[in-house]
Design a protein around this motif. Structure first.
Motif, short mmCIF file in Angstrom:
data_model
loop_
_atom_site.label_atom_id
_atom_site.label_comp_id
_atom_site.label_asym_id
_atom_site.label_seq_id
_atom_site.Cartn_x
_atom_site.Cartn_y
_atom_site.Cartn_z
N ASP A 168 42.77 35.65 15.07
CA ASP A 168 42.30 36.72 15.77
C ASP A 168 42.91 37.62 16.68
O ASP A 168 42.30 38.78 17.08
CB ASP A 168 40.92 36.26 16.47
N GLN A 169 44.03 37.07 17.25
CA GLN A 169 44.70 37.67 18.27
C GLN A 169 46.25 38.01 17.68
O GLN A 169 46.59 36.63 17.15
CB GLN A 169 44.66 37.11 19.44
N ARG A 170 46.97 38.85 17.57
CA ARG A 170 48.18 38.74 16.85
C ARG A 170 49.22 38.13 17.36
O ARG A 170 49.50 38.04 18.65
CB ARG A 170 48.59 40.29 16.96
N LEU A 171 49.74 37.06 16.62
CA LEU A 171 50.76 36.39 17.18
C LEU A 171 52.18 36.47 16.76
O LEU A 171 52.97 36.14 17.32
CB LEU A 171 50.41 34.87 16.53
N GLY A 172 52.31 37.32 15.65
CA GLY A 172 53.89 37.59 15.01
C GLY A 172 54.21 36.29 14.19
O GLY A 172 53.67 35.47 14.11
N HIS A 173 55.30 36.90 13.32
CA HIS A 173 55.67 35.99 12.38
C HIS A 173 56.35 34.63 12.70
O HIS A 173 56.77 33.61 12.26
CB HIS A 173 56.41 36.85 11.30
N THR A 174 56.92 34.78 14.01
CA THR A 174 57.79 33.68 14.68
C THR A 174 56.83 32.55 14.71
O THR A 174 57.40 31.37 14.44
CB THR A 174 58.32 33.92 16.08
N ILE A 175 55.86 32.62 15.13
CA ILE A 175 54.81 31.64 15.28
C ILE A 175 54.21 31.08 14.00
O ILE A 175 54.27 29.82 13.68
CB ILE A 175 53.61 31.71 16.36
N LEU A 176 53.89 32.31 13.23
CA LEU A 176 53.08 31.93 12.02
C LEU A 176 53.99 31.32 10.99
O LEU A 176 53.62 30.58 10.06
CB LEU A 176 52.40 33.29 11.42
N TYR A 177 55.29 31.76 10.76
CA TYR A 177 56.12 31.02 9.83
C TYR A 177 56.04 29.53 10.22
O TYR A 177 55.82 28.60 9.12
CB TYR A 177 57.56 31.45 10.01
N ASP A 178 56.31 28.97 11.35
CA ASP A 178 56.23 27.68 11.63
C ASP A 178 54.75 26.98 11.39
O ASP A 178 54.72 25.80 10.93
CB ASP A 178 56.57 27.48 13.33
N ARG A 179 53.76 27.70 11.75
CA ARG A 179 52.60 27.05 11.43
C ARG A 179 52.35 27.01 9.90
O ARG A 179 51.72 25.92 9.48
CB ARG A 179 51.58 28.16 12.07
N GLY A 180 52.69 27.86 9.14
CA GLY A 180 52.55 27.71 7.89
C GLY A 180 53.38 26.62 7.14
O GLY A 180 53.05 26.02 6.21
N ILE A 181 54.73 26.51 7.53
CA ILE A 181 55.83 25.36 6.98
C ILE A 181 54.70 23.98 7.56
O ILE A 181 55.15 23.07 6.85
CB ILE A 181 57.24 25.62 7.81
N LYS A 182 54.47 23.90 8.59
CA LYS A 182 53.98 22.40 9.04
C LYS A 182 52.52 22.27 8.22
O LYS A 182 52.30 21.11 7.70
CB LYS A 182 53.39 22.69 10.51
N LEU A 183 51.84 23.20 7.68
CA LEU A 183 50.89 23.02 6.63
C LEU A 183 51.17 22.77 5.10
O LEU A 183 50.50 22.35 4.53
CB LEU A 183 49.98 24.23 6.83
N ALA A 184 52.53 23.38 4.84
CA ALA A 184 52.76 23.10 3.54
C ALA A 184 52.77 21.57 2.95
O ALA A 184 52.89 20.77 3.63
CB ALA A 184 54.41 23.85 3.48
N SER A 185 52.42 21.61 1.89
CA SER A 185 52.28 20.37 1.02
C SER A 185 53.58 20.12 0.31
O SER A 185 53.56 18.92 -0.33
CB SER A 185 51.02 20.34 0.08
N ASN A 186 54.51 20.93 0.21
CA ASN A 186 55.43 20.54 -0.66
C ASN A 186 56.70 20.26 0.18
O ASN A 186 56.68 20.70 1.40
CB ASN A 186 55.82 21.87 -1.62
N ASN A 187 57.86 19.84 -0.34
CA ASN A 187 58.91 19.31 0.24
C ASN A 187 60.18 20.48 0.65
O ASN A 187 60.64 20.51 1.17
CB ASN A 187 59.75 18.24 -0.34
N ILE A 188 59.80 21.44 -0.20
CA ILE A 188 60.74 22.79 -0.05
C ILE A 188 59.74 23.83 0.57
O ILE A 188 58.79 24.09 -0.20
CB ILE A 188 61.29 23.05 -1.63
N VAL A 189 60.20 24.37 1.45
CA VAL A 189 59.66 25.79 2.06
C VAL A 189 60.43 26.84 1.91
O VAL A 189 61.46 26.66 2.33
CB VAL A 189 58.85 25.08 3.51
N GLY A 190 59.57 28.05 2.06
CA GLY A 190 60.43 29.28 2.14
C GLY A 190 59.43 30.21 2.71
O GLY A 190 58.23 30.13 3.03
N ILE A 191 60.20 31.13 3.32
CA ILE A 191 59.45 32.23 3.99
C ILE A 191 59.54 33.58 3.16
O ILE A 191 60.62 33.88 2.47
CB ILE A 191 59.82 32.57 5.41
#
Length: 355
Positions: free
Chosen positions: A60-83
């Motif tokens: 709801d409040q803009r965070l920017g990709h620095t934070i969101l890349y990391d949040r997404g990688i932590k959620l990833a179910s695969n061993n290989i992650v990419g942005i």
């Protein structure tokens, strides 16, 4: 299997092309998409895509990709992650051409094809398949990819730029992106250098192509505009933070491979001090004590000239080259080097801290 993380703010028209290209060329990948507080219908469109391999989160409040890349990688179910940037379009065979080079301790990036908006470089290909979403020729881009993959098959160079892939464990081992760069930019240059310091190998696959519309994801997209104050403030804050942390400015070789410059614990005793642009190069200014610092700079702000300031900007490299302790004078700058200790080698620094 691979997980791609794609944040987007008010960039729906580009995001549609981006996600469609990933679905087309990496149909078995997991895609984690963040709607970064958009108000252009992004979330509503994403909701229509919900499936077993597309996960959507809205902030709801803009965070920017620095934070969101990391949040997404932590959620990833695969061993290989990419942005992936929202203004990138994946080309045919992208996944297999980066995956064939990946292994633990190695980060692999693709090769950008870009329209002639920025200067050329050895790490990219300049070719115009459209300058924005309203004049894209994706069919021509894909045909170009197929043709040039035959020319560059299996070739690699040493360099790094988005989009990249990495083992999730390797990404988390160094603490991910430094949140001090949030919302953006320069978080990429910071993490590329910390990967090198951690001993990772940075590899560019020359036959894994993406079309990159060069900053349409934020400062140049038509919804945001080049005069966006949010970007200007974010860029200025991140620039200052980078210099304060690393003590010098970003340096890469001709293939976008980071050049590591030592980082020293330095401070400055400044007479007639008043805030000025670029003061971050001085380290801590007028501290109560200089005992904890290895490098002590002394100057009078009323007496320094352009050459003196350039000395300050280049000081980390000068110390690296001379590799000597003692008291020195360069122009109107006095420098005391008590010891030469590169703090960037400290594990705390590599794990995104400021040692």
């Amino acid at each position: 299997m691979i997980t791609f993380v794609v944040p987007s703010h008010n960039n729906l028209r580009h995001l549609k092309n981006c996600i469609t290209s990933i679905q087309k060329h990496a149909p078995f990948s997991e895609i984690i998409v963040f709607d970064d507080a958009s108000d252009d219908g992004t979330f509503e469109w994403l909701e229509t895509l919900k499936s077993n391999n597309i996960y959507i989160q809205r902030v709801d409040q803009r965070l920017g990709h620095t934070i969101l890349y990391d949040r997404g990688i932590k959620l990833a179910s695969n061993n290989i992650v990419g942005i992936f940037h929202a203004d990138m379009i994946m080309g045919p065979h992208y996944v297999e051409n980066v995956m064939k080079h990946i292994s633990p301790g190695k980060v692999v990036c693709g090769t950008r094809i870009e329209p002639p908006l920025h200067p050329p470089g050895n790490e990219k290909i300049i070719e115009n398949f459209g300058m924005d979403f309203d004049d894209l020729n994706i069919d021509a881009f894909e045909s170009f990819c197929i043709e040039h993959q035959a020319m560059y098959r299996g070739e690699t160079t040493k360099g790094m730029f988005a989009p990249w892939i990495i083992h999730k464990e390797d990404f988390l081992a160094i603490g991910g992106h430094d949140p001090g760069f949030a919302p953006f930019p320069y978080e990429d240059s910071d993490i590329f250098q910390r990967w090198l310091l951690a001993g990772y190998e940075l590899v560019q696959s020359r036959d894994a192509f993406v079309y990159h519309l060069t900053c349409r994801g934020h400062r140049w997209n038509k919804q945001v505009g080049v005069n966006d104050d949010y970007f200007k403030i974010a860029e200025e804050n991140a620039r200052k933070y980078y210099i304060k942390k690393w003590g010098s400015w970003i340096e890469n070789n001709g293939y976008a491979h980071p050049v590591l410059i030592p980082v020293y614990k330095k401070c400055s005793i400044v007479e007639n001090y008043s805030p000025f642009s670029g003061e971050e190069f001085l380290g801590d200014i007028n501290p109560d004590s200089t005992e904890e610092y290895d490098i002590i700079i002394k100057l009078d702000l009323k007496q320094i000239n352009k050459e003196d300031f350039n000395t300050v900007v280049q000081l980390n490299k000068i110390i690296q080259e001379t590799n000597d302790t003692g008291d020195f004078e360069i122009g109107n700058i006095k420098i005391k080097i008590k010891s030469i200790n590169d703090i960037s080698r400290d594990p705390i620094f590599i794990r995104n801290g400021m040692s």
